[in-house]
Design an enzyme around this catalytic site. Structure first.
Site, mmCIF file in Angstrom:
data_model
loop_
_atom_site.group_PDB
_atom_site.id
_atom_site.type_symbol
_atom_site.label_atom_id
_atom_site.label_comp_id
_atom_site.label_asym_id
_atom_site.label_seq_id
_atom_site.Cartn_x
_atom_site.Cartn_y
_atom_site.Cartn_z
ATOM 1 N N LYS A 280 -115.858 132.580 71.586
ATOM 2 C CA LYS A 280 -115.037 131.376 71.426
ATOM 3 C C LYS A 280 -113.693 131.572 72.118
ATOM 4 O O LYS A 280 -113.224 132.703 72.246
ATOM 5 C CB LYS A 280 -114.782 131.125 69.931
ATOM 6 C CG LYS A 280 -115.959 130.561 69.180
ATOM 7 C CD LYS A 280 -115.566 130.278 67.729
ATOM 8 C CE LYS A 280 -116.752 129.718 66.959
ATOM 9 N NZ LYS A 280 -117.188 128.394 67.432
ATOM 10 N N ASP A 291 -116.191 130.171 58.104
ATOM 11 C CA ASP A 291 -117.559 129.819 58.494
ATOM 12 C C ASP A 291 -118.583 130.229 57.426
ATOM 13 O O ASP A 291 -119.785 130.100 57.627
ATOM 14 C CB ASP A 291 -117.888 130.455 59.853
ATOM 15 C CG ASP A 291 -118.862 129.621 60.672
ATOM 16 O OD1 ASP A 291 -119.043 128.437 60.342
ATOM 17 O OD2 ASP A 291 -119.445 130.169 61.625
ATOM 18 N N ARG A 354 -127.529 127.853 62.760
ATOM 19 C CA ARG A 354 -128.926 127.403 62.661
ATOM 20 C C ARG A 354 -129.896 128.580 62.713
ATOM 21 O O ARG A 354 -130.988 128.521 62.161
ATOM 22 C CB ARG A 354 -129.197 126.370 63.773
ATOM 23 C CG ARG A 354 -129.029 126.896 65.154
ATOM 24 C CD ARG A 354 -128.850 125.792 66.209
ATOM 25 N NE ARG A 354 -127.478 125.299 66.263
ATOM 26 C CZ ARG A 354 -127.067 124.335 67.064
ATOM 27 N NH1 ARG A 354 -127.916 123.716 67.876
ATOM 28 N NH2 ARG A 354 -125.816 123.942 67.067
HETATM 29 N N1 BES Z 1 -119.054 127.583 63.071
HETATM 30 C C1 BES Z 1 -119.182 126.828 64.259
HETATM 31 C C2 BES Z 1 -118.952 125.343 64.032
HETATM 32 C C3 BES Z 1 -117.534 124.922 63.807
HETATM 33 C C4 BES Z 1 -116.659 124.798 64.876
HETATM 34 C C5 BES Z 1 -117.112 124.586 62.553
HETATM 35 C C6 BES Z 1 -115.365 124.355 64.636
HETATM 36 C C7 BES Z 1 -115.821 124.141 62.320
HETATM 37 C C8 BES Z 1 -114.944 124.027 63.366
HETATM 38 C C9 BES Z 1 -120.586 126.979 64.839
HETATM 39 O O1 BES Z 1 -121.182 128.197 64.647
HETATM 40 C C10 BES Z 1 -120.466 126.772 66.298
HETATM 41 O O2 BES Z 1 -119.829 127.569 66.927
HETATM 42 N N2 BES Z 1 -121.077 125.708 66.803
HETATM 43 C C11 BES Z 1 -121.008 125.410 68.188
HETATM 44 C C12 BES Z 1 -122.362 124.941 68.611
HETATM 45 C C13 BES Z 1 -122.507 124.799 70.105
HETATM 46 C C14 BES Z 1 -122.460 126.145 70.771
HETATM 47 C C15 BES Z 1 -123.815 124.110 70.391
HETATM 48 C C16 BES Z 1 -119.975 124.299 68.351
HETATM 49 O O3 BES Z 1 -119.887 123.421 67.509
HETATM 50 O O4 BES Z 1 -119.231 124.351 69.335
HETATM 51 ZN ZN ZN Z 2 -120.533 129.260 63.040
HETATM 52 MN MN MN Z 3 -120.671 129.585 66.153
#
Ligand code: BES
Ligand code: ZN
Ligand code: MN
Length: 495
Positions: A280, A291, A354
Site C-alpha cells: 500500500k 483491518d 477475501r
Molecule cells: N483492508 C483493505 C480495505 C480497506 C481499504 C478498508 C481502506 C478500509 C480502508 C483491503 O484488504 C484492501 O486492501 N482492498 C483493496 C482491494 C483491491 C486491491 C482490489 C482495496 O480496496 O484497495
Molecule cells: Zn485488508
Molecule cells: Mn488489503
C-alpha cells in the site's frame, strides 16, 4: 455503571442531577414544567431571557436550584418537537453524558423520553440510555505515559417512566443496551490497540478470555499446523509473509437447545494490512491496524450474546493473521488452493480479506449453520460508495438481507443492501485458475462480495463490508464498534 428505572417525576425525584429536556424555540417538556414549578420558575426565566433555546445537543446546567429535589438541573436541547426521534434522543443523551462525565455528580436521572413519540417507546428509551451513556463514557485504551484524566464520578443513572406498566419494558431496554454496549466496547478496544499489541495471538487470547468469563462460551484456537491440515491454502497464503503466527479462532456460545442449528459469524482478522508485495502507499497506512474490526465485531457479538444470555446457539469464526511483504510472501500471479478445492490466482496481494474469508466460510459449513454472516473491512471501494454512514450489505438471500437491514435501522447502525451476481463474478475470471482475487476497478465492493458468494453455495449467507463504518478518522479518530449494535439487534430477533 448501575442503571435503574424510576416512576418518580422530576418534581419529586431526589438525585444529584435531573436531566431535563427543552425543545427548540424554548418549548418546555412536561418534565421541565413539573420541576420548574418546584423551583420558582427558574427554568422559565432562563429560557425567557434567551439563555437556553433548546437546540439539539446543547446543554445548560443550573446548579443548586432552590426548591427542587435535585442538586442540579441539566437542561438539554431536544431540537424541534415535531422531528424528535431516536437519533435526537441519542444526540441529547450523549451531550448530557459528556457534561455529566466532567461534573462532580455521582448519579443522574434522565427525563428525556416523552409520551407520544412512537419511535422512542419505553423499551428504546432504556436501551438508548444505556447504550449512549456507556458509549459516551468510553475512553481509548491509549498508551500515553502522562497522568490519565480522572475517571468520571458518575456511577448510577436512572431513566424515568410515567406508569407502572412501563417498568419492565424500560428495564429490558436498559439490560439489552448494557449488553450491546459491552460488545461494542470490546470491539472498539480491540480495534484501537496498535498492530504490535493486537496480533493474531492477542486476538486468540481475548477469545479465550470470553470463554473464561462466560460459562456457555467455549473457545478453540487452531494453530498453523492444524490450519494446514484443513487445507486452508488460501488463508495461509496471506499469513505467509509475516513473522506472526496465524490463528483460526472458533468461539461457540451455546445458549440455545442442544443440537439446534447455530448462527455463524465470520470476521476478517487482519491485524495489520500492509498490502503485502502489492504494498500500500504510505499515507494513512497506520489505519490498517483496524483491518481486524470484522473479527473484533464477532468477539463483541459473542460477548454481548453471552452477557444477555440469548437463547440461541452462535459460533464465531475468526481467521487472524498479518498481511506483510517478505521473501516468503505470496507474489502477484501465485495460484493458491482454497479449502473448498477452488484455485485462486492472486493478482493483487492487497485483496487479502477475501482470501482468508473464503476458507473461513468453507470451514463454517461443519457447524451446519442456519445462517452465516461475515463481517469485514473488505474494500476501499465500499468507503467510496457509502462513506461512513452505511455498511455495505450483500446477500444471496433477500429475506436475510431485509432482516439485517431492518436490524441496522432499529439499532441506529445502518447497512445498505447492494447487489451481487454472476455478471459481477464474471469480472473475476482467470485464464490460469478457477477465479482471480480481483475484478478490476469497477464495482470493487461488489466484485469482492461476489468472490465470497462463490464459496457459499447452499448456505444462507450475508456479507457486511464495514470498511467505511468500523472506524473514524480526523479529530474523532478511533474505532466505532460497528456493526456490533446491528448484529446484536439481529440476534435478539433470532433468539
Ligand atoms: N483492508 C483493505 C480495505 C480497506 C481499504 C478498508 C481502506 C478500509 C480502508 C483491503 O484488504 C484492501 O486492501 N482492498 C483493496 C482491494 C483491491 C486491491 C482490489 C482495496 O480496496 O484497495
Ligand atoms: Zn485488508
Ligand atoms: Mn488489503
Amino acid at each position: 455503571m448501575q442503571f435503574h428505572v424510576t416512576r418518580s417525576t422530576a418534581a419529586t425525584q431526589r438525585t444529584a442531577c435531573a436531566v431535563i429536556g427543552i425543545h427548540d424555540k424554548a418549548e418546555l417538556t412536561a418534565a421541565a414544567s413539573a420541576i420548574d414549578q418546584k423551583c420558582g420558575g427558574v427554568i422559565a426565566r432562563v429560557v425567557r431571557r434567551g439563555d437556553f433555546e433548546g437546540k439539539l445537543g446543547s446543554v445548560l446546567a443550573i446548579p443548586d436550584p432552590a426548591g427542587a429535589p435535585a442538586e442540579r438541573i441539566l437542561l438539554v436541547g431536544l431540537g424541534p418537537r415535531k422531528s424528535f426521534n431516536r437519533k435526537a434522543l441519542r444526540t441529547a443523551t450523549a451531550a448530557a453524558t459528556d457534561w455529566l462525565a466532567r461534573s462532580a455528580a455521582r448519579d443522574a436521572v434522565f427525563f428525556l423520553s416523552q409520551a407520544g413519540v412512537a419511535e422512542v417507546d419505553t423499551y428504546y428509551a432504556g436501551r438508548t440510555l444505556a447504550e449512549t451513556v456507556l458509549a459516551s463514557l468510553y475512553r481509548i485504551p491509549d498508551l500515553k505515559s502522562g497522568k490519565k484524566a480522572p475517571p468520571s464520578r458518575l456511577t448510577k443513572v436512572g431513566v424515568a417512566v410515567s406508569d407502572r406498566g412501563e417498568l419492565n419494558d424500560a428495564r429490558k431496554g436498559l439490560a439489552d443496551g448494557e449488553g450491546v454496549a459491552a460488545g461494542t466496547h470490546l470491539a472498539r478496544d480491540l480495534g484501537n490497540l496498535p498492530g504490535n499489541v493486537c496480533t493474531p495471538t492477542y486476538l486468540a487470547k481475548q477469545a479465550r478470555e470470553l470463554a473464561k468469563q462466560h460459562k456457555l462460551v467455549r473457545t478453540k484456537v487452531l494453530e498453523e499446523a492444524e490450519i494446514r491440515k484443513l487445507k486452508m491454502g488460501s488463508f495461509l497464503s496471506v499469513a505467509h509473509g509475516s513473522e506472526q503466527a496465524p490463528k483460526l479462532i472458533v468461539m461457540e456460545y451455546k445458549g440455545g437447545k442442544p443440537g439446534e442449528a447455530p448462527i455463524a459469524l465470520v470476521g476478517k482478522g487482519i491485524t495489520f494490512d500492509s498490502g503485502g508485495i502489492s504494498l500500500k502507499p504510505g499515507p494513512a497506512m497506520d489505519e490498517m491496524k483496524w483491518d481486524m474490526c470484522g473479527a473484533a465485531s464477532v468477539l463483541g457479538a459473542v460477548h454481548a450474546a453471552a452477557t444477555l444470555g440469548l437463547k440461541l446457539n452462535l459460533v464465531g469464526i475468526v481467521p487472524a493473521c498479518e498481511n506483510m511483504p517478505s521473501g516468503r510472501a505470496t507474489k502477484p500471479g501465485d495460484i493458491v488452493t482454497s479449502m473448498s478445492g477452488k484455485t485462486i490466482e492472486v493478482l493483487n496481494t492487497d485483496a487479502e480479506g477475501r482470501l482468508i474469508l473464503c476458507d473461513a466460510l468453507t470451514y463454517s459449513r461443519r457447524f451446519k449453520p442456519r445462517a452465516v454472516v461475515d463481517i469485514a473491512t473488505l474494500t476501499g471501494a465500499c468507503v467510496i460508495a457509502l462513506g461512513a454512514h452505511h455498511s455495505g450489505l450483500f446477500s444471496s438471500d433477500d429475506a436475510l438481507a431485509r432482516d439485517l437491514a431492518a436490524a441496522g435501522l432499529r439499532a441506529d447502525d445502518r447497512a445498505w443492501h447492494m447487489p451481487i451476481g454472476e455478471d459481477y463474478a464474471d469480472q473475476l475470471k482467470s485464464n490460469f485458475a478457477d477465479l482471480a482475487n480481483i475484478g478490476g476497478r469497477e464495482a470493487g465492493a461488489i466484485t469482492a462480495a461476489s468472490f465470497l458468494w462463490k464459496f457459499t453455495d447452499g448456505l444462507k449467507w450475508a456479507h457486511l463490508d464495514i470498511a467505511g463504518t468500523a472506524w473514524l478518522g480526523g479529530a474523532k479518530k478511533g474505532g466505532t464498534g460497528r456493526p456490533v449494535p446491528l448484529l446484536v439487534e439481529w440476534l435478539l430477533g433470532q433468539a
